[in-house]
Scaffold this motif. Structure first.
Motif, short mmCIF file in Angstrom:
data_model
loop_
_atom_site.label_atom_id
_atom_site.label_comp_id
_atom_site.label_asym_id
_atom_site.label_seq_id
_atom_site.Cartn_x
_atom_site.Cartn_y
_atom_site.Cartn_z
N SER A 172 0.06 13.27 1.14
CA SER A 172 -0.40 14.49 0.45
C SER A 172 -0.26 15.70 1.35
O SER A 172 0.14 16.78 0.89
CB SER A 172 -1.86 14.32 0.01
N LEU A 222 0.82 -1.21 0.00
CA LEU A 222 0.00 0.00 0.00
C LEU A 222 0.86 1.26 0.00
O LEU A 222 0.53 2.25 -0.67
CB LEU A 222 -0.94 0.01 1.21
N THR A 225 -5.51 2.82 2.67
CA THR A 225 -4.92 3.53 1.53
C THR A 225 -5.20 5.02 1.64
O THR A 225 -4.33 5.86 1.38
CB THR A 225 -5.47 2.99 0.20
N GLN A 226 -6.43 5.35 2.03
CA GLN A 226 -6.80 6.75 2.18
C GLN A 226 -5.98 7.42 3.27
O GLN A 226 -5.54 8.57 3.12
CB GLN A 226 -8.29 6.87 2.50
N GLU A 277 2.29 1.74 -3.53
CA GLU A 277 1.24 2.19 -4.43
C GLU A 277 0.92 3.67 -4.19
O GLU A 277 0.75 4.45 -5.13
CB GLU A 277 -0.03 1.36 -4.22
N SER A 278 0.85 4.04 -2.92
CA SER A 278 0.53 5.43 -2.57
C SER A 278 1.64 6.37 -2.99
O SER A 278 1.38 7.50 -3.46
CB SER A 278 0.30 5.54 -1.06
N VAL A 304 1.31 9.78 -5.37
CA VAL A 304 1.65 11.12 -4.89
C VAL A 304 2.88 11.68 -5.60
O VAL A 304 3.08 12.90 -5.63
CB VAL A 304 1.88 11.08 -3.35
N ILE A 351 -2.89 6.61 4.25
CA ILE A 351 -1.52 6.79 3.76
C ILE A 351 -1.46 7.94 2.75
O ILE A 351 -0.56 8.79 2.81
CB ILE A 351 -1.00 5.49 3.12
N LEU A 352 -2.42 7.98 1.82
CA LEU A 352 -2.45 9.05 0.83
C LEU A 352 -2.64 10.42 1.49
O LEU A 352 -2.01 11.41 1.09
CB LEU A 352 -3.55 8.80 -0.19
#
Length: 329
Positions: free
Chosen positions: A225, A179, A217-218, A182-183, A187, A220-221
Motif C-alpha cells: 500500500s 500471503l 499479512t498486515q 492474497e495481498s 491492493v 505485506i499489505l
C-alpha cells in the motif's frame, strides 16, 4: 596565582575555565563545587571534576598556596547528560504525537463528514425520481469512507497495543507465497485506480515461516500500500520473495515513487514521526504503516530495512530469522 613561575600541573583545564577559576579565587578567596573538565597530561583522557578550595596567604597578604580538594564527578555528569538526553527524546516524542493527533483530527473527521452527509442525502431524497441509483452510489461511498475510517482506527490501536507490549502473536506455519498473492489481490484495485502497475516475482511455492498470519499479512499489505500510495501514475511496484544468505526468508517491495532522503529514513520508521506532516493530508493515512510493520517484524525476531533516495523510489526489505523459516512449500 602569584604567577612567579609556571606550575607543573599533572592535568590541565581549558584557558577560559582556568581564567574563571582564578578570578573567583582572587575575588572571593575561595571556590565551592567549581565544576570543570580536566585533561590528564600523560594519558590525554578527560574527566569531570568539582573543586572546593581556598587561597592561603602569609601575614603580608601574599598568596602562598591553594588548599582544597578535587573530586571526580564524571559518573554524576554522565548520568545528568543521560537524563537530559532522555528528557529531550521524550519531549520530541510528545511533540511528534501532538502533531500526529492534530493531523489525525482532520483525517478522522473527513470520512465521518462524508458518511454523515451521504446518509443525510439518502434520508432527505429517498422519494425523489431515480433515488435508487443514487442511493447505490451513496452506499458505496459510505462504505469506502467507513472502511477508510476503520483502517485509521486500527492503525492507531495496533500501534498503541504494540507500544504497550500487549500485542500477542498467534503462531502457525505461514506460507509466504500464498500471503503475497492474497495481498496483491487486495491492493490491485487501489493500484489500478492510481494507474500504478503491480508486478510479482513470487512463485506459487516459497518459504514457510513460523509466524502470526494476521501480523505478517498486515506487514505485506502495508508495504504494498505504501508503494502504491507514494508512486505517481505510470509507476510500478514490484514484490519479490526468497531466502537470504543466512537461510532466513526475505520479502522485498520496490517502487518507482517519490523516494525518501537517506537522512530521513530512520525518522519515517518511528511511530508518530513524519518527514513532512503535510504528507498526511496529501496522501491520506496515519503514517503508521512502516512503524507498525517494523515492530511486527521485530516481534518475530526479524527486521525491516529501507533503501531510498529522493525521486528514486523505495525498496523495503523484510527479513525473517533463520529459525523461523521452517521449510519451503
Amino acid at each position: 596565582l602569584a604567577a612567579t613561575k609556571k606550575p607543573d600541573f599533572k592535568w590541565h583545564i581549558d584557558p577560559t575555565t582556568r581564567d574563571k577559576l582564578v578570578e573567583r579565587l582572587r575575588t572571593d578567596g575561595r571556590v565551592n563545587d567549581f565544576e570543570m573538565q580536566v585533561v590528564r597530561n600523560k594519558t590525554k583522557d578527560w574527566f569531570w571534576a568539582s573543586e572546593t578550595a581556598r587561597v592561603i596567604k602569609d601575614e603580608a597578604g601574599q598568596i602562598l598556596y591553594l588548599e582544597g580538594i578535587l573530586i571526580d564527578i564524571t559518573a554524576r555528569k554522565r548520568a545528568e547528560e543521560e537524563l537530559i538526553a532522555a528528557r529531550n527524546t521524550a519531549e520530541a516524542a510528545n511533540q511528534a504525537k501532538s502533531i500526529f493527533l492534530a493531523n489525525m483530527s482532520h483525517e478522522l473527521r473527513t470520512p465521518l463528514h462524508a458518511i454523515l452527509a451521504l446518509s443525510e442525502l439518502i434520508r432527505d431524497y429517498s422519494d425523489e425520481p431515480g433515488a435508487a441509483a443514487s442511493h447505490a452510489e451513496y452506499g458505496k461511498m459510505i462504505n469506502d469512507s467507513g472502511q477508510h475510517l476503520l483502517d485509521l482506527i486500527n492503525d492507531v490501536l495496533d500501534m498503541s497495543k504494540i507500544e504497550a507490549g500487549r500485542y500477542e502473536l498467534t503462531e502457525e506455519d505461514v506460507p509466504l507465497s500464498a500471503l503475497v498473492h492474497e495481498s496483491l489481490s487486495i491492493v490491485a484495485p487501489r493500484a489500478q485506480a492510481a494507474s500504478v502497475s503491480l508486478s510479482s516475482a513470487v512463485a506459487e511455492k516459497g518459504p514457510v515461516v513460523r509466524a502470526d498470519r494476521r501480523a505478517i499479512t498486515q506487514v505485506i499489505l502495508n508495504l504494498l500500500s505504501n508503494g502504491v500510495k507514494f508512486t505517481p501514475a505510470g509507476g510500478r511496484v514490484t514484490i519479490s520473495l526468497g531466502i537470504g544468505t543466512d537461510g532466513g526468508a526475505v520479502l522485498s517491495v520496490s517502487d518507482t515513487g517519490i523516494g525518501i532522503a537517506p537522512e530521513h529514513i530512520k525518522r519515517v520508521m518511528e511511530p508518530f514521526s513524519q518527514v513532512d506532516p503535510s504528507h498526511v493530508r496529501k496522501y491520506e493515512g496515519t503514517g503508521l504503516g512502516l512503524p507498525i510493520s517494523r515492530r511486527l517484524m521485530e516481534l518475530h525476531g526479524g527486521t525491516i530495512e529501507l533503501t531510498s533516495a529522493l525521486g528514486q523510489g523505495v525498496t523495503a526489505t523484510a527479513r525473517f530469522p533463520k529459525d523461523r523459516t521452517v521449510k519451503t512449500a
